[in-house]
Design a protein around this motif. Sequence first.
Motif, short mmCIF file in Angstrom:
data_model
loop_
_atom_site.label_atom_id
_atom_site.label_comp_id
_atom_site.label_asym_id
_atom_site.label_seq_id
_atom_site.Cartn_x
_atom_site.Cartn_y
_atom_site.Cartn_z
N PHE A 199 0.84 -1.19 0.00
CA PHE A 199 0.00 0.00 0.00
C PHE A 199 0.88 1.25 0.00
O PHE A 199 1.88 1.33 0.72
N GLY A 200 0.50 2.24 -0.78
CA GLY A 200 1.20 3.51 -0.83
C GLY A 200 2.38 3.54 -1.78
O GLY A 200 3.05 4.57 -1.89
N SER A 204 -2.81 6.69 -10.45
CA SER A 204 -3.37 6.55 -9.10
C SER A 204 -4.45 5.48 -9.11
O SER A 204 -4.82 4.96 -10.15
N ASP A 264 -4.25 2.57 -7.27
CA ASP A 264 -3.78 1.23 -6.95
C ASP A 264 -4.31 0.75 -5.60
O ASP A 264 -4.65 -0.43 -5.45
N THR A 265 -4.41 1.64 -4.61
CA THR A 265 -4.94 1.25 -3.31
C THR A 265 -6.39 0.82 -3.43
O THR A 265 -6.80 -0.22 -2.87
N GLU A 266 -7.20 1.59 -4.15
CA GLU A 266 -8.61 1.22 -4.33
C GLU A 266 -8.74 -0.13 -5.02
O GLU A 266 -9.57 -0.96 -4.64
N SER A 277 -1.68 11.24 4.18
CA SER A 277 -1.61 10.40 2.98
C SER A 277 -2.98 9.79 2.70
O SER A 277 -3.60 9.19 3.59
N ASP A 278 -3.44 9.97 1.47
CA ASP A 278 -4.79 9.51 1.12
C ASP A 278 -4.98 8.02 1.38
O ASP A 278 -6.03 7.58 1.86
N TRP A 279 -3.96 7.23 1.07
CA TRP A 279 -4.13 5.78 1.19
C TRP A 279 -4.28 5.35 2.65
O TRP A 279 -4.95 4.34 2.94
N ARG A 328 -7.88 5.69 3.66
CA ARG A 328 -8.67 4.74 2.89
C ARG A 328 -8.52 3.32 3.45
O ARG A 328 -9.51 2.58 3.54
N VAL A 329 -7.30 2.94 3.82
CA VAL A 329 -7.09 1.61 4.40
C VAL A 329 -7.74 1.52 5.78
O VAL A 329 -8.34 0.50 6.14
#
Length: 220
Positions: A36-37, A51, A53-55, A88-90, A93-94
């Motif tokens: 992640f990240g 962008s 990849d986390t989703e 950090s957005d990820w 989200r996690v």
Amino acid sequence: MMTHDVIVAGERLTLHVQRAIHWAARRTVLVSDVHFGKGAVFRRAGIAVPSGDTEDDLARLDDLIREFAPERLVVLGDLVHGAATERSDWVERVRAWRRSHPHLDVLLIAGNHDRHFDVRSLGIEVVPDRLDVAPFVLSHHPSPHAGAYTLAGHVHPGVVVRDGWRRHRLPAFVFDHDVGMLPAFGTLTGLFEIAAAPGRKIVAVTPAGLVPVGSQGHRR
């Protein structure tokens, strides 16, 4: 085929095209090297990668949870890729994903990349080295352990499959006499090519499903 069963150390494991293993007897799903990240790290370094990849990776985890209804998800190291901040957005989200699965036990066997971020802040339990769940040792590094079969990640194993004149580099599950390796789960991960060898079982992950390509020798 989207799944492929193998017998390892006397246990039936279901390999999944999403680069995961379902161990039905323990109601456990195993993945490795999510990273992640990683996209954010690349973009901060000026490397143009898309962008999302986390989703994508969280959606694939959700698909596995819906399909197998596990009690436990074990990550065999490198859940995260590098340093991050609360902005950090990820990260958020996690965290939101973790909150959406309150009854799922999520455990990380810490890998070398995980030292850059406190994964416990995501609501995920961390084991520093290995987890003994007979007949397996679950770890990040694919080192043999006396009296048990090691399931690990770290290497990002892959295999070359030829289709006529075309050459495909594909993620792969690899099972040797006393160590098995999972392909990297993360979207933005590379491959380390593994050659066929006597007694080695290799199952390639292709866009159309799983394809055994290695020796079908005896498994412990």
